[in-house]
Write a protein that holds these residues in place. Structure first.
Motif, PDB file in Angstrom:
ATOM      1  N   PRO A   1       0.805  -1.231   0.000  1.00 29.83           N
ATOM      2  CA  PRO A   1       0.000   0.000   0.000  1.00 29.83           C
ATOM      3  C   PRO A   1       0.832   1.272   0.000  1.00 29.83           C
ATOM      4  CG  PRO A   1      -0.875  -1.593   1.575  1.00 29.83           C
ATOM      5  CD  PRO A   1       0.446  -2.134   1.111  1.00 29.83           C
ATOM      6  N   GLU A   2       1.946   1.265   0.735  1.00 27.33           N
ATOM      7  CA  GLU A   2       2.774   2.466   0.822  1.00 27.33           C
ATOM      8  C   GLU A   2       3.403   2.800  -0.530  1.00 27.33           C
ATOM      9  OE1 GLU A   2       4.406   5.855   2.016  1.00 27.33           O
ATOM     10  OE2 GLU A   2       2.919   4.661   3.096  1.00 27.33           O
ATOM     11  N   ARG A   3       3.852   1.790  -1.262  1.00 27.69           N
ATOM     12  CA  ARG A   3       4.423   2.035  -2.586  1.00 27.69           C
ATOM     13  C   ARG A   3       3.379   2.651  -3.522  1.00 27.69           C
ATOM     14  NH1 ARG A   3       8.963  -0.814  -5.137  1.00 27.69           N
ATOM     15  NH2 ARG A   3      10.450  -1.366  -3.520  1.00 27.69           N
ATOM     16  N   VAL A   4       2.169   2.139  -3.472  1.00 26.98           N
ATOM     17  CA  VAL A   4       1.112   2.663  -4.345  1.00 26.98           C
ATOM     18  C   VAL A   4       0.784   4.107  -3.967  1.00 26.98           C
ATOM     19  CG1 VAL A   4      -1.214   2.320  -5.242  1.00 26.98           C
ATOM     20  CG2 VAL A   4       0.181   0.332  -4.626  1.00 26.98           C
ATOM     21  N   ARG A   5       0.614   4.360  -2.677  1.00 28.94           N
ATOM     22  CA  ARG A   5       0.288   5.721  -2.222  1.00 28.94           C
ATOM     23  C   ARG A   5       1.388   6.709  -2.599  1.00 28.94           C
ATOM     24  NH1 ARG A   5      -1.968   3.047   2.440  1.00 28.94           N
ATOM     25  NH2 ARG A   5       0.051   3.192   3.483  1.00 28.94           N
ATOM     26  N   LYS A   6       2.641   6.314  -2.376  1.00 33.60           N
ATOM     27  CA  LYS A   6       3.756   7.204  -2.677  1.00 33.60           C
ATOM     28  C   LYS A   6       3.810   7.523  -4.168  1.00 33.60           C
ATOM     29  CE  LYS A   6       8.815   7.458  -2.263  1.00 33.60           C
ATOM     30  NZ  LYS A   6      10.045   6.729  -1.832  1.00 33.60           N
ATOM     31  N   PHE A   7       3.625   6.500  -4.999  1.00 29.32           N
ATOM     32  CA  PHE A   7       3.673   6.708  -6.450  1.00 29.32           C
ATOM     33  C   PHE A   7       2.535   7.613  -6.904  1.00 29.32           C
ATOM     34  CE2 PHE A   7       2.920   5.829 -10.874  1.00 29.32           C
ATOM     35  CZ  PHE A   7       4.187   5.661 -11.413  1.00 29.32           C
ATOM     36  N   MET A   8       1.328   7.326  -6.457  1.00 28.87           N
ATOM     37  CA  MET A   8       0.183   8.132  -6.895  1.00 28.87           C
ATOM     38  C   MET A   8       0.276   9.555  -6.365  1.00 28.87           C
ATOM     39  SD  MET A   8      -1.343   6.281  -9.005  1.00 28.87           S
ATOM     40  CE  MET A   8      -2.634   7.503  -9.333  1.00 28.87           C
ATOM     41  N   GLY A   9       0.861   9.737  -5.179  1.00 30.59           N
ATOM     42  CA  GLY A   9       1.075  11.090  -4.682  1.00 30.59           C
ATOM     43  C   GLY A   9       1.983  11.887  -5.598  1.00 30.59           C
ATOM     44  N   LYS A  10       3.039  11.240  -6.074  1.00 29.78           N
ATOM     45  CA  LYS A  10       3.941  11.907  -7.017  1.00 29.78           C
ATOM     46  C   LYS A  10       3.231  12.193  -8.327  1.00 29.78           C
ATOM     47  CE  LYS A  10       8.499  11.484  -9.180  1.00 29.78           C
ATOM     48  NZ  LYS A  10       9.762  10.714  -9.255  1.00 29.78           N
ATOM     49  N   MET A  11       2.420  11.246  -8.797  1.00 31.87           N
ATOM     50  CA  MET A  11       1.711  11.451 -10.065  1.00 31.87           C
ATOM     51  C   MET A  11       0.745  12.622  -9.984  1.00 31.87           C
ATOM     52  SD  MET A  11       2.826   9.564 -12.434  1.00 31.87           S
ATOM     53  CE  MET A  11       1.517  10.041 -13.566  1.00 31.87           C
ATOM     54  N   HIS A  12       0.055  12.755  -8.892  1.00 30.01           N
ATOM     55  CA  HIS A  12      -0.887  13.866  -8.755  1.00 30.01           C
ATOM     56  C   HIS A  12      -0.165  15.209  -8.844  1.00 30.01           C
ATOM     57  CE1 HIS A  12      -4.048  11.126  -8.059  1.00 30.01           C
ATOM     58  NE2 HIS A  12      -3.779  10.843  -6.803  1.00 30.01           N
ATOM     59  N   LYS A  13       1.063  15.283  -8.323  1.00 35.46           N
ATOM     60  CA  LYS A  13       1.843  16.508  -8.418  1.00 35.46           C
ATOM     61  C   LYS A  13       2.345  16.742  -9.844  1.00 35.46           C
ATOM     62  CE  LYS A  13       3.428  16.301  -3.604  1.00 35.46           C
ATOM     63  NZ  LYS A  13       4.611  16.133  -2.723  1.00 35.46           N
TER      64      LYS A  13
END
Length: 268
Positions: free
Chosen positions: A253-265
């Motif tokens: 879950p942490e890998r997915v959240r971190k990646f999607m957080g970067k994508m949103h930026k």
């Protein structure tokens, strides 16, 4: 474009992989269908909560792969896909059935209400680790027409990973892309040479100059290199989202959240 109507944007969509545990009848099967479905739904929930743009459901644990997929695999994948669809009624979801069971994937997608499939061996024959894969575009699109599934998009691998392309070594990537577009592919998938291996950013640019249909990256995208692939219509990510970055592990879950957080930026 059909792709735009499905995903809502033409570039930088993130599509997470749900690698279904080994299905009944396959050598590594250890779980019941209820357990397999529960695990697929658990991974779907992780992706959905992180704001993923789409999913592909795939029977990657069915090692070793065969090109003679049995009815038990189709029935099992339909059950899993239906459960995932019920969890995410609006999310773009596709299915791939290994190996090169493209007509079966269309049937499963239609039965379970999915939006697209990932197809291997669409144009040009090649030698994969499962054996010789022959081009299937003509038969596949006729089958889609016959079963009333023309709303289901077909995204097609070109120069497929885990394969030798010596038979078509005189056919460039861009020529292969043009052939797939000419044979009515809804989108192309460019990959590295194996699962988790980085696709060449130059190949994305080369393919983008050759065709007008969507291009997706099919392997090797990570938090560290994603900037190289932002021009792709979609990025199919499996290995990086798993614990330790290994495809056979559970989704982290942490890998997915971190990646999607970067994508949103990056997409602002």
């Amino acid at each position: 474009m059909k792709f735009l109507s499905l995903f809502g944007r033409l570039k930088s969509n993130v599509i997470g992989m749900v690698h279904v545990k080994a299905l009944p009848g396959t050598p590594l099967n250890r779980l019941t269908m209820a357990e397999i479905t529960e695990e697929a739904c658990r991974e779907t929930e992780i992706y959905n909560e992180a704001g993923i743009d789409g999913l592909i459901i795939e029977n990657m644990h069915d090692l070793p792969y065969t090109m003679a997929v049995g009815p038990e695999v189709c029935a099992s994948m339909t059950a899993v896909c239906t459960a995932v669809r019920q969890m995410c009624p609006l999310l773009p979801i596709g299915v791939q059935i290994l190996s090169a069971a493209n007509q079966q994937a269309l049937a499963v997608a239609l039965a379970s209400g999915l939006d697209f499939i990932r197809a291997e061996g669409f144009v040009f024959s090649h030698v994969a680790d499962e054996g010789l894969l022959n081009a299937c575009a003509g038969d596949l699109l006729r089958y889609r027409k016959q079963i009333g599934a023309e709303h289901i998009q077909i995204f097609t691998d070109i120069k497929k990973k885990h394969s030798s392309h010596a038979l078509t070594s005189d056919v460039s990537l861009s020529e292969t892309a043009k052939a797939a577009e000419f044979f009515l592919s809804d989108g192309l998938i460019v990959t590295g040479i194996a699962t988790g291996m980085q696709a060449d950013p130059q190949e994305l640019r080369e393919t983008g100059q050759a065709v007008r249909i969507p291009i997706l990256i099919g392997s090797g995208v990570t938090h560290e290199n994603v900037e190289n692939y932002l021009d792709a219509s979609g990025m199919i990510i499996g290995s990086y989202f798993k614990k330790g970055g290994f495809w056979a592990n559970n989704v982290d879950p942490e890998r997915v959240r971190k990646f999607m957080g970067k994508m949103h930026k990056l997409r602002v």
